[in-house]
Design a protein around this motif. Structure first.
Motif, PDB file in Angstrom:
ATOM      1  N   ALA A 140     -53.076  22.549  44.396  1.00  0.00           N
ATOM      2  CA  ALA A 140     -52.223  21.360  44.379  1.00  0.00           C
ATOM      3  C   ALA A 140     -51.499  21.237  43.043  1.00  0.00           C
ATOM      4  CB  ALA A 140     -53.053  20.113  44.657  1.00  0.00           C
ATOM      5  N   GLY A 141     -52.203  21.513  41.955  1.00  0.00           N
ATOM      6  CA  GLY A 141     -51.608  21.427  40.626  1.00  0.00           C
ATOM      7  C   GLY A 141     -50.424  22.369  40.490  1.00  0.00           C
ATOM      8  N   VAL A 142     -50.594  23.595  40.945  1.00  0.00           N
ATOM      9  CA  VAL A 142     -49.510  24.576  40.825  1.00  0.00           C
ATOM     10  C   VAL A 142     -48.316  24.154  41.685  1.00  0.00           C
ATOM     11  CG1 VAL A 142     -48.816  26.950  41.333  1.00  0.00           C
ATOM     12  CG2 VAL A 142     -51.028  26.502  40.241  1.00  0.00           C
ATOM     13  N   ILE A 143     -48.591  23.759  42.921  1.00  0.00           N
ATOM     14  CA  ILE A 143     -47.483  23.425  43.828  1.00  0.00           C
ATOM     15  C   ILE A 143     -46.731  22.187  43.330  1.00  0.00           C
ATOM     16  CG2 ILE A 143     -46.909  22.631  46.173  1.00  0.00           C
ATOM     17  CD1 ILE A 143     -49.274  24.487  47.105  1.00  0.00           C
ATOM     18  N   ASN A 144     -47.470  21.189  42.824  1.00  0.00           N
ATOM     19  CA  ASN A 144     -46.810  19.963  42.362  1.00  0.00           C
ATOM     20  C   ASN A 144     -45.959  20.188  41.115  1.00  0.00           C
ATOM     21  OD1 ASN A 144     -47.569  18.190  44.372  1.00  0.00           O
ATOM     22  ND2 ASN A 144     -49.573  17.834  43.429  1.00  0.00           N
ATOM     23  N   ASN A 145     -46.305  21.216  40.347  1.00  0.00           N
ATOM     24  CA  ASN A 145     -45.523  21.480  39.139  1.00  0.00           C
ATOM     25  C   ASN A 145     -44.622  22.694  39.296  1.00  0.00           C
ATOM     26  OD1 ASN A 145     -46.592  19.413  37.313  1.00  0.00           O
ATOM     27  ND2 ASN A 145     -48.521  20.440  37.773  1.00  0.00           N
ATOM     28  N   TYR A 146     -44.435  23.087  40.544  1.00  0.00           N
ATOM     29  CA  TYR A 146     -43.707  24.321  40.788  1.00  0.00           C
ATOM     30  C   TYR A 146     -42.218  24.118  40.588  1.00  0.00           C
ATOM     31  CZ  TYR A 146     -43.261  28.959  42.809  1.00  0.00           C
ATOM     32  OH  TYR A 146     -43.027  30.287  42.997  1.00  0.00           O
ATOM     33  N   MET A 147     -41.642  24.873  39.669  1.00  0.00           N
ATOM     34  CA  MET A 147     -40.193  24.842  39.497  1.00  0.00           C
ATOM     35  C   MET A 147     -39.641  25.960  40.367  1.00  0.00           C
ATOM     36  SD  MET A 147     -39.451  22.428  37.448  1.00  0.00           S
ATOM     37  CE  MET A 147     -37.815  22.807  36.815  1.00  0.00           C
ATOM     38  N   LEU A 148     -39.017  25.558  41.417  1.00  0.00           N
ATOM     39  CA  LEU A 148     -38.501  26.574  42.327  1.00  0.00           C
ATOM     40  C   LEU A 148     -37.339  27.289  41.652  1.00  0.00           C
ATOM     41  CD1 LEU A 148     -39.293  27.332  45.242  1.00  0.00           C
ATOM     42  CD2 LEU A 148     -37.257  26.088  45.959  1.00  0.00           C
ATOM     43  N   LYS A 149     -37.494  28.582  41.501  1.00  0.00           N
ATOM     44  CA  LYS A 149     -36.370  29.359  40.970  1.00  0.00           C
ATOM     45  C   LYS A 149     -35.374  29.504  42.104  1.00  0.00           C
ATOM     46  CE  LYS A 149     -39.409  32.168  39.134  1.00  0.00           C
ATOM     47  NZ  LYS A 149     -39.961  33.489  39.194  1.00  0.00           N
ATOM     48  N   ASN A 150     -34.454  28.574  42.140  1.00  0.00           N
ATOM     49  CA  ASN A 150     -33.562  28.572  43.293  1.00  0.00           C
ATOM     50  C   ASN A 150     -32.266  29.303  42.981  1.00  0.00           C
ATOM     51  OD1 ASN A 150     -32.372  28.176  45.682  1.00  0.00           O
ATOM     52  ND2 ASN A 150     -32.627  25.958  45.733  1.00  0.00           N
ATOM     53  N   GLY A 151     -32.349  30.625  42.968  1.00  0.00           N
ATOM     54  CA  GLY A 151     -31.174  31.445  42.673  1.00  0.00           C
ATOM     55  C   GLY A 151     -30.112  31.332  43.747  1.00  0.00           C
ATOM     56  N   ARG A 152     -30.512  30.727  44.867  1.00  0.00           N
ATOM     57  CA  ARG A 152     -29.561  30.633  45.969  1.00  0.00           C
ATOM     58  C   ARG A 152     -28.554  29.511  45.751  1.00  0.00           C
ATOM     59  NH1 ARG A 152     -31.241  33.617  50.333  1.00  0.00           N
ATOM     60  NH2 ARG A 152     -33.293  34.485  50.041  1.00  0.00           N
ATOM     61  N   MET A 153     -28.886  28.600  44.823  1.00  0.00           N
ATOM     62  CA  MET A 153     -27.992  27.469  44.611  1.00  0.00           C
ATOM     63  C   MET A 153     -27.413  27.525  43.200  1.00  0.00           C
ATOM     64  SD  MET A 153     -28.754  23.454  45.250  1.00  0.00           S
ATOM     65  CE  MET A 153     -29.377  23.520  46.902  1.00  0.00           C
ATOM     66  N   VAL A 154     -26.098  27.547  43.074  1.00  0.00           N
ATOM     67  CA  VAL A 154     -25.436  27.622  41.776  1.00  0.00           C
ATOM     68  C   VAL A 154     -24.465  26.454  41.685  1.00  0.00           C
ATOM     69  CG1 VAL A 154     -23.878  28.991  40.320  1.00  0.00           C
ATOM     70  CG2 VAL A 154     -25.540  30.150  41.800  1.00  0.00           C
ATOM     71  N   THR A 155     -24.487  25.724  40.562  1.00  0.00           N
ATOM     72  CA  THR A 155     -23.512  24.638  40.422  1.00  0.00           C
ATOM     73  C   THR A 155     -22.426  25.052  39.433  1.00  0.00           C
ATOM     74  OG1 THR A 155     -24.854  23.594  38.727  1.00  0.00           O
ATOM     75  CG2 THR A 155     -25.160  22.824  40.982  1.00  0.00           C
ATOM     76  N   PHE A 156     -21.226  24.542  39.651  1.00  0.00           N
ATOM     77  CA  PHE A 156     -20.084  24.957  38.837  1.00  0.00           C
ATOM     78  C   PHE A 156     -19.002  23.887  38.862  1.00  0.00           C
ATOM     79  CE2 PHE A 156     -19.372  26.530  43.146  1.00  0.00           C
ATOM     80  CZ  PHE A 156     -18.063  26.138  43.388  1.00  0.00           C
ATOM     81  N   THR A 157     -17.966  24.100  38.062  1.00  0.00           N
ATOM     82  CA  THR A 157     -16.810  23.217  38.056  1.00  0.00           C
ATOM     83  C   THR A 157     -15.578  24.044  38.376  1.00  0.00           C
ATOM     84  OG1 THR A 157     -17.882  21.956  36.305  1.00  0.00           O
ATOM     85  CG2 THR A 157     -15.543  21.513  36.694  1.00  0.00           C
ATOM     86  N   LEU A 158     -14.750  23.511  39.262  1.00  0.00           N
ATOM     87  CA  LEU A 158     -13.501  24.200  39.597  1.00  0.00           C
ATOM     88  C   LEU A 158     -12.409  23.130  39.635  1.00  0.00           C
ATOM     89  CD1 LEU A 158     -11.889  26.701  40.476  1.00  0.00           C
ATOM     90  CD2 LEU A 158     -12.665  26.307  42.810  1.00  0.00           C
ATOM     91  N   GLY A 159     -11.501  23.139  38.651  1.00  0.00           N
ATOM     92  CA  GLY A 159     -10.526  22.060  38.524  1.00  0.00           C
ATOM     93  C   GLY A 159     -11.283  20.760  38.363  1.00  0.00           C
TER      94      GLY A 159
END
Ligand SMILES: [Zn+2]
Lengths: 444, 243
Positions: A292-311
């Motif tokens: 439970a400790g590991v899952i609750n503190n799990y930082m999902l390395k979400n390489g599938r989602m990238v945020t950016f700015t365009l205009g």
């Protein structure tokens, strides 16, 4: 002697490969030439865990590794995702003493559905987790039952199967297996469950055993749910590890009615990944608090989602595997659940980065109707196969006046840069994403 | 002008998006002024062949296809009668195999098929997933598409495609592919092949009009993006086939 030589060859090539930044299958390939049965000769750790299935293998494997590490076990696993026999050989031999004894307490393998039987010919996992079987890369995989038949020879009597009870096809692996060596995980009927099936196609419509019409008391998503065949009796098995309550909006779930967990990523697929990891880690001796400790503190390395700015657009790129309608549907559902006005850009330019194909039939398996939500103001269809996309959308509920079609990704980026300030979601594959990212400012 | 499309086993014989063939044909027919009804039949139903002007079945997993054979066999006479009165039939992917005499599975078990034609099919444990460029005398352009099969079919006397410049034919690489007899069309091409090949769709419409005795408009409607999609795929695939 050949064993020692194979280990040495592998280690040297691995070292040189590391200097050159090369991939990890070559050393194993050479080691297998020196000693073809090397995998049968090495002494493996007490626990050998394999994970396979269409979706979620990598995430599940990483979560298992994190939990078992936190439980004080040394875990060796194929981080680089080289999951064919050569890559597995490199992994094992790189972690072997010259005497052929592997270091570590757990060998953890993400296993390719099609190649598991070649790898496990030489050694048999103690635990084999099978997460789900859906339509995925059918140009290589044929279809889910074909994949089932490919995995089947990799299942050995002494292996404990850890199966998704909610998947009627995955459940078939238990049919001629010692019931004492099958552990089941699944979701109780809960907030995400529906009485009706959702999606463009229904791979659970027929019983995988006898092909009679399957009956479902509820669906969790796609063909995953509570099923029973009235004809042959193939039905969802009771579960050993169970999500007993789930609130996806809040991002909370309860396992076995006693452990509350919070979700780093609020998706039903993540729930199954967590449950699969929980099940096999519990079987490998991890305790409840640690998990439970590991899952609750799990930082999902979400390489599938990238945020950016365009205009003036705040952009989010959602990587979807082409040829995998479930991956697409996940991202479409994510966009449909947002509420600010937005534009969606869908790009299909190269269908695969690994092989050439002009196959676009998978577009017809994707539930693009989800993009008919009113806050989605515009849908832009771009890339070489934009016309195939445009035809597909003609049969969706997305109004024609919201759709714009063009071939050049650069033109789409240019247009967005100069026009509008609504949120922007981009849906595309690993093979095509850099063609857009080249035109934007990435965040973080 | 009214036409009934009979879609056989859409719940499970639609492995690669084949349901789209029925949607696209329907839309083309409607754009030509035909009022279309789509009827579906599941394994448990008695298909209404009598009313059907067009009969379609798509691809399924090998075990599902065997169940489809078992479901269809009791209705063989009604199916044959529909063919005899000129109904247009399109069976794609491994549905094609149902029209022959038998299918032998990878374990060696022989499954009887409809027997509209003499050909026989043998399944193997190897799959042939390949892009296809195919040539026929029935329409001018090359056909494009994909196949995803694990079988070879022997004894086809009238292939739909005389040769392939890309892909695996009935029996061998680039050999003749599919089957045609009168208004019965079959090919191992999978997926929405009518979406991909507007000329094939037009041929089917001409056959449907002729069978019904309707007057064909001078020009068949061209729906947006279909031709463009076809051209791109043809260009990509012929580039790969080496011209
Ligand atoms: Zn059954």
């Amino acid at each position: 002697m050949r064993l020692v030589l194979a280990v040495i060859v592998c280690k040297i090539l691995r070292f040189i490969g590391g200097l050159l930044g090369r991939g990890s299958s070559l050393p194993g390939q050479f080691a297998l030439k020196v000693c073809p049965d090397v995998l049968g000769r090495v002494k493996l750790p007490e626990n050998v865990i394999a994970v396979t299935g269409s979706n979620g293998k990598t995430s599940t494997v990483e979560m298992i590794a994190a939990i078992l590490n936190a439980s004080g076990k040394k875990v060796v696993y194929n981080k680089e995702g080289s999951n064919q026999i050569e890559g597995v050989t490199t992994l094992i031999l790189s972690n072997c003493s010259l005497g052929g004894r592997m270091r570590g307490d757990v060998l953890l393998l993400e296993s390719d559905e099609r190649y598991a039987r070649h790898t496990f010919r030489w050694f048999h996992p103690t635990h084999f987790v099978i997460t789900n079987l859906y339509r995925d890369q059918l140009t290589r995989n044929g279809h889910p039952e074909w994949v089932y038949d490919a995995i089947k020879p990799a299942v050995f009597p002494e292996t404990t199967l850890v199966l998704n009870a909610d998947d009627p096809l995955v459940s078939c692996f238990a049919r001629d297996h010692d019931p004492a060596k099958v552990k089941w995980f699944g979701l109780d009927e809960c907030s995400v469950s529906t009485k009706e099936h959702h999606g463009v196609y229904h791979d659970g419509a027929r019983c995988p055993v006898c092909k009679a019409r399957m009956e479902y008391s509820c669906y969790h998503y796609a063909h995953i749910g509570h099923y029973a065949c009235p004809s042959c009796g193939h039905r969802r098995h009771g579960t050993d590890f169970t999500v007993t309550a789930l609130d996806l909006k809040e991002g909370t779930l309860t396992i076995n009615g006693e452990t509350g967990l919070s979700l780093a990523f609020k998706s039903i697929y993540n729930v199954y990944n967590i449950l699969a990891a929980w099940s096999v880690c519990a079987l490998a001796g991890a305790d409840r608090e640690t998990m439970a400790g590991v899952i609750n503190n799990y930082m999902l390395k979400n390489g599938r989602m990238v945020t950016f700015t365009l205009g003036k657009h705040r952009g989010t790129l959602l990587t979807s595997k082409h040829e995998n309608s479930v991956a697409y549907d996940t991202n479409l559902a994510y966009i449909a659940a947002t509420d600010r006005p937005c534009t969606v850009l869908v790009i299909v330019d190269a269908i695969s980065r690994k092989y050439f194909t002009g196959e676009t039939s998978w577009l017809w398996d994707i539930d693009f109707d989800r993009l008919s939500a009113p806050h989605i103001q515009k849908v832009m269809l771009y890339g070489r196969y934009c016309n195939d996309l445009a035809v597909r959308f003609k049969y969706s509920h997305v109004p024609a006046d919201k759709i714009e079609v063009g071939e050049s990704i650069a033109t789409a980026a240019e247009y967005l840069k100069d026009n509008g300030d609504e949120d922007l979601f981009v849906i595309t594959c690993f093979s095509d994403r850099d063609k857009l990212l080249a035109h934007v400012e990435r965040n973080g | 002008m009214e036409l009934t499309i009979l879609h056989l086993y859409p719940d499970c014989m639609s492995l690669y998006g084949e349901y789209a063939n029925v949607m696209v044909l329907r839309r083309h027919l409607e754009a030509t002024g035909v009022s279309v009804t789509v009827e579906t039949a599941l394994f448990e139903d008695t298909p209404d062949f009598e009313r059907a002007g067009f009969i379609y079945m798509g691809a399924g997993a090998e075990r599902t296809q065997k169940a489809a054979l078992a479901a269809l066999l009791p209705h063989k006479e009604a199916f044959q009668a529909a063919v005899d009165r000129g109904a247009v039939v399109l069976f794609t992917g491994n549905a094609m195999e149902a029209l022959g005499a038998s299918v032998t599975d990878a374990a060696g078990k022989v499954w009887p098929a409809l027997g509209l034609a003499d050909f026989t099919t043998v399944e193997t444990d190897k799959r042939t997933p390949e892009d296809v460029v195919a040539h026929t005398a029935l329409w001018e352009s090359a056909a494009v598409g994909f196949m995803n099969k694990c079988s070879t079919t022997k004894g086809v006397n009238a292939p739909l495609f005389d040769r392939l410049s890309l892909g695996f034919g009935n029996e061998d690489e680039k050999g003749p592919e599919g089957y045609v007899s009168g208004n019965v069309f079959a090919t191992h091409l999978t997926g929405p092949i009518l979406v991909k090949n507007p000329d094939f769709t037009d041929l089917l419409i001409r056959r449907l009009f002729a069978a019904k005795g309707w007057e064909l408009p001078e020009k068949l409607p061209v729906l947006p993006y279909e031709r463009e999609a076809y051209e791109v795929t043809l260009k990509e695939l012929t580039g790969r086939a080496g011209g």
